[in-house]
Motif scaffolding. Structure first.
Motif, PDB file in Angstrom:
ATOM      1  N   VAL A 198       5.221  15.310  14.335  1.00  0.00           N
ATOM      2  CA  VAL A 198       6.363  14.638  13.696  1.00  0.00           C
ATOM      3  C   VAL A 198       6.511  13.258  14.344  1.00  0.00           C
ATOM      4  O   VAL A 198       6.073  13.057  15.476  1.00  0.00           O
ATOM      5  N   GLU A 199       7.132  12.335  13.606  1.00  0.00           N
ATOM      6  CA  GLU A 199       7.209  10.951  14.060  1.00  0.00           C
ATOM      7  C   GLU A 199       8.023  10.828  15.346  1.00  0.00           C
ATOM      8  O   GLU A 199       8.818  11.702  15.687  1.00  0.00           O
ATOM      9  N   SER A 200       7.859   9.655  15.974  1.00  0.00           N
ATOM     10  CA  SER A 200       8.492   9.423  17.277  1.00  0.00           C
ATOM     11  C   SER A 200      10.016   9.525  17.218  1.00  0.00           C
ATOM     12  O   SER A 200      10.641   9.285  16.182  1.00  0.00           O
ATOM     13  N   ARG A 207      14.993   9.689   0.366  1.00  0.00           N
ATOM     14  CA  ARG A 207      14.415  11.033   0.278  1.00  0.00           C
ATOM     15  C   ARG A 207      13.049  10.950   0.941  1.00  0.00           C
ATOM     16  O   ARG A 207      12.306  10.005   0.735  1.00  0.00           O
ATOM     17  N   HIS A 208      12.736  11.953   1.707  1.00  0.00           N
ATOM     18  CA  HIS A 208      11.686  11.762   2.674  1.00  0.00           C
ATOM     19  C   HIS A 208      10.933  13.043   2.895  1.00  0.00           C
ATOM     20  O   HIS A 208      11.484  14.117   2.727  1.00  0.00           O
ATOM     21  N   TYR A 209       9.730  12.947   3.347  1.00  0.00           N
ATOM     22  CA  TYR A 209       8.996  14.089   3.880  1.00  0.00           C
ATOM     23  C   TYR A 209       8.849  15.203   2.854  1.00  0.00           C
ATOM     24  O   TYR A 209       8.591  16.343   3.209  1.00  0.00           O
ATOM     25  N   PRO A 249       3.943   1.747  10.004  1.00  0.00           N
ATOM     26  CA  PRO A 249       4.760   2.873   9.559  1.00  0.00           C
ATOM     27  C   PRO A 249       3.869   4.100   9.463  1.00  0.00           C
ATOM     28  O   PRO A 249       2.643   3.986   9.556  1.00  0.00           O
ATOM     29  N   SER A 250       4.450   5.277   9.265  1.00  0.00           N
ATOM     30  CA  SER A 250       3.629   6.448   8.990  1.00  0.00           C
ATOM     31  C   SER A 250       2.777   6.122   7.754  1.00  0.00           C
ATOM     32  O   SER A 250       3.239   5.451   6.840  1.00  0.00           O
ATOM     33  N   ALA A 251       1.525   6.611   7.733  1.00  0.00           N
ATOM     34  CA  ALA A 251       0.564   6.117   6.747  1.00  0.00           C
ATOM     35  C   ALA A 251       0.732   6.719   5.349  1.00  0.00           C
ATOM     36  O   ALA A 251       0.054   6.306   4.414  1.00  0.00           O
ATOM     37  N   ASN A 252       1.631   7.695   5.184  1.00  0.00           N
ATOM     38  CA  ASN A 252       1.848   8.306   3.868  1.00  0.00           C
ATOM     39  C   ASN A 252       2.372   7.301   2.846  1.00  0.00           C
ATOM     40  O   ASN A 252       3.004   6.313   3.204  1.00  0.00           O
ATOM     41  N   ILE A 253       2.109   7.585   1.560  1.00  0.00           N
ATOM     42  CA  ILE A 253       2.799   6.868   0.480  1.00  0.00           C
ATOM     43  C   ILE A 253       4.294   7.131   0.672  1.00  0.00           C
ATOM     44  O   ILE A 253       4.697   8.252   1.019  1.00  0.00           O
ATOM     45  N   PRO A 313       5.325  13.497   2.446  1.00  0.00           N
ATOM     46  CA  PRO A 313       5.192  13.959   3.832  1.00  0.00           C
ATOM     47  C   PRO A 313       4.211  13.081   4.614  1.00  0.00           C
ATOM     48  O   PRO A 313       3.241  12.573   4.045  1.00  0.00           O
ATOM     49  N   SER A 314       4.466  12.913   5.889  1.00  0.00           N
ATOM     50  CA  SER A 314       3.633  12.042   6.727  1.00  0.00           C
ATOM     51  C   SER A 314       2.218  12.582   6.858  1.00  0.00           C
ATOM     52  O   SER A 314       1.937  13.745   6.580  1.00  0.00           O
ATOM     53  N   THR A 315       1.331  11.701   7.325  1.00  0.00           N
ATOM     54  CA  THR A 315      -0.099  11.998   7.440  1.00  0.00           C
ATOM     55  C   THR A 315      -0.425  12.389   8.882  1.00  0.00           C
ATOM     56  O   THR A 315      -0.185  11.603   9.798  1.00  0.00           O
ATOM     57  N   ALA A 349       0.832  -1.215   0.000  1.00  0.00           N
ATOM     58  CA  ALA A 349       0.000   0.000   0.000  1.00  0.00           C
ATOM     59  C   ALA A 349       0.864   1.262   0.000  1.00  0.00           C
ATOM     60  O   ALA A 349       0.544   2.253  -0.650  1.00  0.00           O
ATOM     61  N   LYS A 350       1.968   1.224   0.727  1.00  0.00           N
ATOM     62  CA  LYS A 350       2.828   2.412   0.834  1.00  0.00           C
ATOM     63  C   LYS A 350       3.821   2.535  -0.309  1.00  0.00           C
ATOM     64  O   LYS A 350       4.401   3.604  -0.525  1.00  0.00           O
ATOM     65  N   GLY A 351       4.085   1.400  -0.994  1.00  0.00           N
ATOM     66  CA  GLY A 351       5.173   1.379  -1.956  1.00  0.00           C
ATOM     67  C   GLY A 351       6.492   1.511  -1.211  1.00  0.00           C
ATOM     68  O   GLY A 351       7.409   2.214  -1.620  1.00  0.00           O
TER      69      GLY A 351
HETATM   70 MG    MG Z   1       7.622   7.353   7.647  1.00  0.00          MG
END
Ligand code: MG
Ligand code: TXA
Length: 344
Positions: free
Chosen positions: A177-179, A233-235, A140-144, A148-150, A53-55
């Motif tokens: 922001v994530e833990s 590469r992130h966020y 994991p964070s629910a974003n693709i 950027p995270s959800t 789902a996230k790829g």
């Molecule tokens: Mg994440």
């Protein structure tokens, strides 16, 4: 598939969501940090659905969400005293600990690592869902992947509507922001990702802390790193992001000089008047860094739009939670930082 929206305050939600998880489905869960994309962390088939789902790259392990410190020994061994001291101080809360994994945790959850990330989230409904499911929830964070995270249920639906079984709507995430991730498997505790629990707070409990190089610098995609997620590469919105450092006035002068139509300015609310005509977007108050962490991902998602050519971003200074905001923004900017004192 129709994605059900389950209100966090409905008394039936833990039962319904827990049942979906138990049956191998995907439920997006609210936490105080960001929304997670949850599945039964002990069921390889369910976990595989998260990656799909996230790829998400297969070498990137998932965090197990549990109801409290009493569950640590079910999934971890050789647990140092420091882990329980941290749990006592900060759980439920935005802290993930990396510990040696027991055989009970499948390889697909840990991405084949001998360790597992474990955390007890500060969301009563999510802990109730974990309890009803009777299994730890890998999330994991629910974003693709890479986006950027959800931090709202609407963000989750934007990325996954029709592709997951349900989202539990608990409103906007408080921390945003994530833990914080701390690795406790080596001689010295190591900070792998800054978050809502600050390095200063960790130091106070542990008396020692090393900051991993992936926190402060760009990591090559082929490098071997402690937290595999930190090298991607992130966020990031799809366009280029440039951080402009320096004083309010110097930064504004630089940005106004270089602004072109299609650019956006991501700034503090206090700075909005400086960017009239430059399409500014504020993500919170510089004077209250918790508003910046809470607003950052919503703003980055808004800027993730083909009509936006380039983003000039302002980043808070200092330690504490500002350190986590700096880390996410620098990653979104691939560490492109302009110092207007040094540049024309
Ligand atoms: Mg994440
Ligand atoms: O706040 C959070 O931690 C959110 C919510 C949903 O709990 N979850 C989250 O998960 O941010 P994710 O998958 O987006 O980020 C987890 C990070 C990744 O960088 C991953 O590589 C790292 O944690 N990680 C997970 N297990 C690990 C392990 N055993 N050793 C080192 N790093 C690990």
């Amino acid at each position: 598939m129709e994605t059900r929206i389950l209100p966090a305050d409905s008394p039936d939600t833990p039962e319904i969501a827990g049942e979906i998880i138990k049956n191998g489905g995907l439920v997006a869960i609210p936490t105080e940090t960001v929304y997670g994309l949850g599945a039964d962390g002990l069921n390889p088939e369910a976990v595989a659905k998260i990656f799909l789902a996230k790829g998400r790259p297969q070498d990137n392990p998932l965090i197990l969400h549990i109801t409290g410190p009493e569950q640590i020994p079910l999934y971890c061994h050789h647990v140092p005293a420091g882990a329980y001291a941290l749990a006592e101080a900060f759980w439920p809360g935005p802290l993930t600990m990396v510990l040696p994994a027991r055989e009970t945790v499948p390889k697909c959850t840990t991405a084949g690592l001998p360790t597992v990330g474990i955390r007890c989230p500060d969301s009563a409904v999510t802990r109730a869902i974990i309890a009803k499911a009777g299994v730890p929830i890998a999330a994991p964070s629910a974003n693709i992947s890479g986006k950027p995270s959800t931090t709202t249920a609407a963000h989750v639906l934007h990325d996954h509507n029709g592709r997951i079984d349900a989202v539990v709507d608990g409103g906007p995430c408080r921390v945003g922001v994530e833990s914080t991730i701390v690795d406790l498997t080596e001689e010295r505790p190591r900070l792998l990702r800054p978050g809502g629990i600050t390095p200063e707070q960790l130091l106070e409990v542990l008396g020692d802390l090393v900051v991993d190089k992936a926190v402060t610098a760009q990591i090559d995609k082929d490098a071997v790193v402690k937290a595999p997620g930190m090298k991607y590469r992130h966020y990031a919105p799809q366009c280029q992001v440039l951080i402009v450092s320096g004083s309010r006035e110097k930064a504004a002068a630089y940005i106004r000089r270089h602004y072109e139509p299609g650019d956006r300015v991501l700034c503090f609310r206090e700075e909005l008047p400086l960017y009239e005509g430059c399409n500014p977007l504020s993500y919170g108050l510089e004077a209250d860094v918790s508003t910046l962490s809470a607003g950052l991902f919503s703003a980055l998602r808004e800027l993730d739009d083909p009509a936006v050519h380039r983003v000039f971003a302002r980043c808070p200074q200092g330690g504490g939670v500002a350190y986590a905001v700096q880390n996410r923004l620098k990653k979104a900017a691939a560490f492109h930082i302009i110092d207007p004192e040094q540049t024309l």
